[in-house]
Design a protein around this motif. Sequence first.
Motif, PDB file in Angstrom:
ATOM      1  N   GLY A   1       6.021  -5.273   2.765  1.00  0.00           N
ATOM      2  CA  GLY A   1       5.475  -3.921   2.683  1.00  0.00           C
ATOM      3  C   GLY A   1       4.501  -3.621   3.816  1.00  0.00           C
ATOM      4  N   LEU A   2       3.734  -4.620   4.209  1.00  0.00           N
ATOM      5  CA  LEU A   2       2.773  -4.402   5.284  1.00  0.00           C
ATOM      6  C   LEU A   2       3.496  -4.141   6.608  1.00  0.00           C
ATOM      7  CD1 LEU A   2       0.199  -7.066   4.156  1.00  0.00           C
ATOM      8  CD2 LEU A   2      -0.162  -4.595   4.265  1.00  0.00           C
ATOM      9  N   ILE A   3       4.632  -4.819   6.796  1.00  0.00           N
ATOM     10  CA  ILE A   3       5.438  -4.548   7.994  1.00  0.00           C
ATOM     11  C   ILE A   3       5.975  -3.120   7.959  1.00  0.00           C
ATOM     12  CG2 ILE A   3       7.539  -5.178   9.228  1.00  0.00           C
ATOM     13  CD1 ILE A   3       5.470  -7.271   9.517  1.00  0.00           C
ATOM     14  N   TYR A   4       6.499  -2.736   6.783  1.00  0.00           N
ATOM     15  CA  TYR A   4       6.999  -1.365   6.647  1.00  0.00           C
ATOM     16  C   TYR A   4       5.895  -0.366   6.984  1.00  0.00           C
ATOM     17  CZ  TYR A   4      11.030  -3.307   4.170  1.00  0.00           C
ATOM     18  OH  TYR A   4      12.154  -4.002   3.826  1.00  0.00           O
ATOM     19  N   ALA A   5       4.695  -0.678   6.526  1.00  0.00           N
ATOM     20  CA  ALA A   5       3.577   0.223   6.793  1.00  0.00           C
ATOM     21  C   ALA A   5       3.368   0.376   8.292  1.00  0.00           C
ATOM     22  CB  ALA A   5       2.313  -0.309   6.127  1.00  0.00           C
ATOM     23  N   LEU A   6       3.445  -0.728   9.003  1.00  0.00           N
ATOM     24  CA  LEU A   6       3.205  -0.682  10.444  1.00  0.00           C
ATOM     25  C   LEU A   6       4.284   0.146  11.151  1.00  0.00           C
ATOM     26  CD1 LEU A   6       1.631  -1.482  12.902  1.00  0.00           C
ATOM     27  CD2 LEU A   6       2.811  -3.681  12.929  1.00  0.00           C
ATOM     28  N   VAL A   7       5.536  -0.018  10.726  1.00  0.00           N
ATOM     29  CA  VAL A   7       6.598   0.787  11.323  1.00  0.00           C
ATOM     30  C   VAL A   7       6.349   2.261  11.030  1.00  0.00           C
ATOM     31  CG1 VAL A   7       9.077   1.227  11.400  1.00  0.00           C
ATOM     32  CG2 VAL A   7       8.243  -1.093  11.042  1.00  0.00           C
ATOM     33  N   ALA A   8       5.936   2.539   9.805  1.00  0.00           N
ATOM     34  CA  ALA A   8       5.824   3.919   9.365  1.00  0.00           C
ATOM     35  C   ALA A   8       4.610   4.643   9.934  1.00  0.00           C
ATOM     36  CB  ALA A   8       5.808   3.985   7.839  1.00  0.00           C
ATOM     37  N   VAL A   9       3.527   3.924  10.222  1.00  0.00           N
ATOM     38  CA  VAL A   9       2.337   4.653  10.702  1.00  0.00           C
ATOM     39  C   VAL A   9       2.642   5.378  12.006  1.00  0.00           C
ATOM     40  CG1 VAL A   9       0.484   3.385   9.563  1.00  0.00           C
ATOM     41  CG2 VAL A   9       1.344   2.561  11.751  1.00  0.00           C
ATOM     42  N   GLY A  10       3.437   4.754  12.862  1.00  0.00           N
ATOM     43  CA  GLY A  10       3.786   5.408  14.124  1.00  0.00           C
ATOM     44  C   GLY A  10       4.591   6.669  13.887  1.00  0.00           C
ATOM     45  N   LEU A  11       5.531   6.558  12.963  1.00  0.00           N
ATOM     46  CA  LEU A  11       6.385   7.698  12.638  1.00  0.00           C
ATOM     47  C   LEU A  11       5.563   8.842  12.061  1.00  0.00           C
ATOM     48  CD1 LEU A  11       9.411   8.401  12.576  1.00  0.00           C
ATOM     49  CD2 LEU A  11       9.498   7.495  10.273  1.00  0.00           C
ATOM     50  N   THR A  12       4.658   8.492  11.186  1.00  0.00           N
ATOM     51  CA  THR A  12       3.860   9.512  10.509  1.00  0.00           C
ATOM     52  C   THR A  12       2.867  10.150  11.483  1.00  0.00           C
ATOM     53  OG1 THR A  12       3.011   9.938   8.293  1.00  0.00           O
ATOM     54  CG2 THR A  12       1.838   8.300   9.568  1.00  0.00           C
ATOM     55  N   LEU A  13       2.381   9.333  12.423  1.00  0.00           N
ATOM     56  CA  LEU A  13       1.453   9.863  13.421  1.00  0.00           C
ATOM     57  C   LEU A  13       2.151  10.919  14.273  1.00  0.00           C
ATOM     58  CD1 LEU A  13      -1.441   9.334  14.490  1.00  0.00           C
ATOM     59  CD2 LEU A  13      -0.398   7.920  16.244  1.00  0.00           C
ATOM     60  N   ILE A  14       3.339  10.585  14.742  1.00  0.00           N
ATOM     61  CA  ILE A  14       4.093  11.525  15.569  1.00  0.00           C
ATOM     62  C   ILE A  14       4.372  12.794  14.790  1.00  0.00           C
ATOM     63  CG2 ILE A  14       6.325  11.925  16.662  1.00  0.00           C
ATOM     64  CD1 ILE A  14       6.323   8.929  17.409  1.00  0.00           C
ATOM     65  N   PHE A  15       4.783  12.620  13.538  1.00  0.00           N
ATOM     66  CA  PHE A  15       5.079  13.808  12.742  1.00  0.00           C
ATOM     67  C   PHE A  15       3.828  14.649  12.529  1.00  0.00           C
ATOM     68  CE2 PHE A  15       5.476  16.403   9.060  1.00  0.00           C
ATOM     69  CZ  PHE A  15       6.715  16.959   9.226  1.00  0.00           C
ATOM     70  N   GLY A  16       2.743  13.980  12.212  1.00  0.00           N
ATOM     71  CA  GLY A  16       1.513  14.713  11.953  1.00  0.00           C
ATOM     72  C   GLY A  16       1.066  15.519  13.150  1.00  0.00           C
ATOM     73  N   VAL A  17       1.215  14.924  14.334  1.00  0.00           N
ATOM     74  CA  VAL A  17       0.712  15.590  15.521  1.00  0.00           C
ATOM     75  C   VAL A  17       1.611  16.737  15.946  1.00  0.00           C
ATOM     76  CG1 VAL A  17       0.206  15.255  17.959  1.00  0.00           C
ATOM     77  CG2 VAL A  17      -0.590  13.610  16.291  1.00  0.00           C
ATOM     78  N   MET A  18       2.908  16.605  15.805  1.00  0.00           N
ATOM     79  CA  MET A  18       3.744  17.686  16.319  1.00  0.00           C
ATOM     80  C   MET A  18       4.920  18.104  15.436  1.00  0.00           C
ATOM     81  SD  MET A  18       5.535  15.704  19.410  1.00  0.00           S
ATOM     82  CE  MET A  18       4.070  14.820  19.856  1.00  0.00           C
ATOM     83  N   ASP A  19       4.925  17.731  14.173  1.00  0.00           N
ATOM     84  CA  ASP A  19       5.989  18.180  13.276  1.00  0.00           C
ATOM     85  C   ASP A  19       7.390  17.816  13.744  1.00  0.00           C
ATOM     86  OD1 ASP A  19       4.110  19.195  11.672  1.00  0.00           O
ATOM     87  OD2 ASP A  19       4.629  21.302  11.927  1.00  0.00           O
ATOM     88  N   ILE A  20       7.519  16.684  14.402  1.00  0.00           N
ATOM     89  CA  ILE A  20       8.852  16.250  14.802  1.00  0.00           C
ATOM     90  C   ILE A  20       9.127  14.913  14.130  1.00  0.00           C
ATOM     91  CG2 ILE A  20      10.190  15.306  16.732  1.00  0.00           C
ATOM     92  CD1 ILE A  20       9.170  17.527  18.442  1.00  0.00           C
TER      93      ILE A  20
END
Lengths: 288, 239, 340
Positions: free
Chosen positions: A17-36
Amino acid sequence: MTADILFQVLVSGLLIGLIYALVAVGLTLIFGVMDIVNFAHGEFLMLGMYASFWAFALFAVDPIVALPFTALLLFAVGVIVYQTVIRRILKAPMLSQIFATFGLMILLRGLAQFFWKPDHRLIPHSLVSGNLTLGSVQFGLPQFVAALGAVGVTGGLWYFLHRTRLGTALEATAIDREAATLMGIDGQKMFALAWGIGAACAGIAGGLIATFFPIFPEVGANFILIAFVVVVLGGFGSVTGAFLAGIIVGLIEVLGGFLVGPEYKTAIVLSLLLVVLLVRPRGLMGKA
Amino acid sequence: MNTAPLLAVDGLGKAFDGLVANRDISFKIHHAEIVGLIGPNGAGKTTLFNCLAGFYTPTTGRIAFEGRDITGSSPESAAALGIARTFQIVRVFHSMTARENVMVGAMLRDKRVREARKRADAELAFVGLSHRADVPASDLTVSEQKRLEVARALATDPKLILLDEVMAGLNPTEVREASQLVHRIHQRGIASIIVEHVMEGIMPIAHRMLVLDYGAKIADGTPAEIAENPAVIAAYLGD
Amino acid sequence: MSERTIPTPVKAFGALALLALAALLPLVVTEPSQQNFLILILMGAQLGVAWNIVGGYAGQVSLGHAVFYGIGAYTSTMLLLTLGLSPWVGALAGGGVSVLFALAMGWPCFRLKGHYFAMATIAVAEIVQILVTNSEFLEGAVGLSLPMDQSGWGVLIFLSKLPYYYVILGLLVLTVLTAWAIERSHIGYYFRAIKDEPEAARALGVSLTRYKLIALSVSAFLTALGGSFYAQKEMFIDPGSVLAGAISIKIALIAILGGVGTLLGPVLGAAVLITIEEYSRTLFGSTGSGTDMIIYAAMIILVAVFSPSGVLGLLGDLRRFLPGARSKGPDMADKMEIRP
Ligand SMILES: Nc1ncnc2c1ncn2[C@@H]1O[C@H](COP(=O)(O)OP(=O)(O)OP(=O)(O)O)[C@@H](O)[C@H]1O
Ligand SMILES: [Mg+2]
């Protein structure tokens, strides 16, 4: 006996789960910043794995040692992707945005297949190997180190976003783009930074799991789906949410696999995605 | 003459997570009436429109249209009942021509494409956009797009049309034309509620004015009465 | 959209000429492997046109269309294997099942917008693939084989390629005609309205759920027919060949490459994509060196970045880059605006 098994399952779930979290934080950051939504995010992880593989195969550098290099490399990849493709579709219709990152996903997979063959590769004899026994619970040392690394990097990212000037600016952009622009934050720079950091996080995750996970061009496909679940559950754009959601998803995956059968674990996690999307689309901690 | 009101709003309120955008608003609209709806920025005018047109479900209160309770009904059914609207930030169908935009509106009453085309051409002529019929909607100027939205709304055969700042950004000649357009809508027997900051555009033609401030109705009367109402003056000066 | 630039009689004549050409083509192309190549293009085109109805016209991007393809393939095959039902009936049944599935899936999922809907479709397709792979009833990962002992039009199994060519050509024509009829009716206008501005469409009385469900159902039905055809042609299906994520991707790609929301764009898209695929296969070996993926990914990215209207549009847009060409119209800058 049953308690031991349960404990074993929970520990395994936590580690992955911690690995999944690390993969996902990048994805969520990008989405948060520009809705993509970056459909190519799993491919960043794949590149991270190959970077580790080649560092090991060519220069005999252990994936753990190569991590800083992997991170830098993927940061560069993220920024390049942003500058060459994403920058041009910021104002495009959503359809074009989906297709652009989707195209990137296929391009990166294709390139990996072309240059590195579709074979599954493994990194033998890495620095960390073997098992760790803790009472009645046993788990792989590589998995443990990877999870530790994931916690470290996610924590570092959190610190960066909340305690540094640059990070706060990025976080502000993620929370409210309009307001951030009014405050004089350079949107373009923040967008590029988000892609760089997002890719680097996925790359580091790739490097961390390279020691115990087969490396192949389509490996990202496994992770992108789970990363979607994590991002949706955690709330689009929320790093803290993604961290918690990653752990939850890891636990559900392992627990579900244990109770229903390992062949169904992905189906269980994806059902979770559907349920969250339909019941609480903003996730656990997302903005409305 | 039908004396029952076309629209009766009673104690309507709308809150967003604690922010109250509309509070305890009551008023009536009669057939073919022209009503101006004014108020400072953020007063809750667009929110009220969204409630009337079914886009938001009011937190409190009732909305009756032709004597029927329509509180919380969907935008589709509001449109079918005869409530049409335009959007403050224009929302034309940008991949379609002006004519096709209006055709979509006309199809509410008659699904036949040929009939819809006829109706669209008539409405485009009504708002003075005939010469732009074949132009992609995205190539129209913003003021043309606003008129296109009016034509599109009229094509649905409404009994009540909600116009949200259709005169914003127009030059004085265009404002006069827009006022005349509203008057011609009235002559067709369609009631209109017009949100407007451009007072020159609305005061001369409105039969009645409603004033909102901080989500509440603070005045309801003829344009002349409103212009002298101390509460209204305070709301605008204090803003 | 600029529907009146080419007069209708000319278009009708063009369409008939194209059809005649397609019907006569196998008389010239007689080599079975080349006929097979043509069949693959028609199959891809049919799927692309079907996808386009929901993904292109109505703007609801599905990245899980393999689920409908698989339902079609599995339903007709199972009905043939268990009840001995003719695939003609089986394919229709597959279409029916597919429509039911589309309704069950679309009803909740269509509340989701854009990216979220795309994700949900991926998830649904993936879940179904996992379930089928582990289903004993459907022979799981082993797959299903069609009986080899009969052939002919009744069982839709042929020893030569030619009949398959005409069957899939017929299916493609049916699919194109369906898309064309939709495009011309109020439904087509509503689809485009929903794609452009859903809220404005609602204000004009358009029920988003109803019309999105119509789009998905029609698309699902036609996609399922394509799946049944695949089963008949290959005489073997397994989750990897009819339910895999790669198939969903390919279906969407064909439409995207050819031009989202255009009637015949997907046919061009299929021709381009299948050609690239086959050539890279002959050039670099059957394992798939990734060159096909690289080429079409590069094309998708170019299309997404420079011309949302696909390859067709891209060719047309080249005019823009010529000296003296008029500049691009107002772009969709307002897409960024935060709306109430
Ligand atoms: N969907 C929403 N969610 C949360 N708050 C909202 C929403 N829509 C409106 N508001 C808030 O409600 C208040 C009233 O907004 P509204 O748009 O109705 O005002 P208005 O009178 O139309 O203003 P303007 O003249 O600027 O158009 C504002 O404070 C606004 O921020
Ligand atoms: Mg407003």
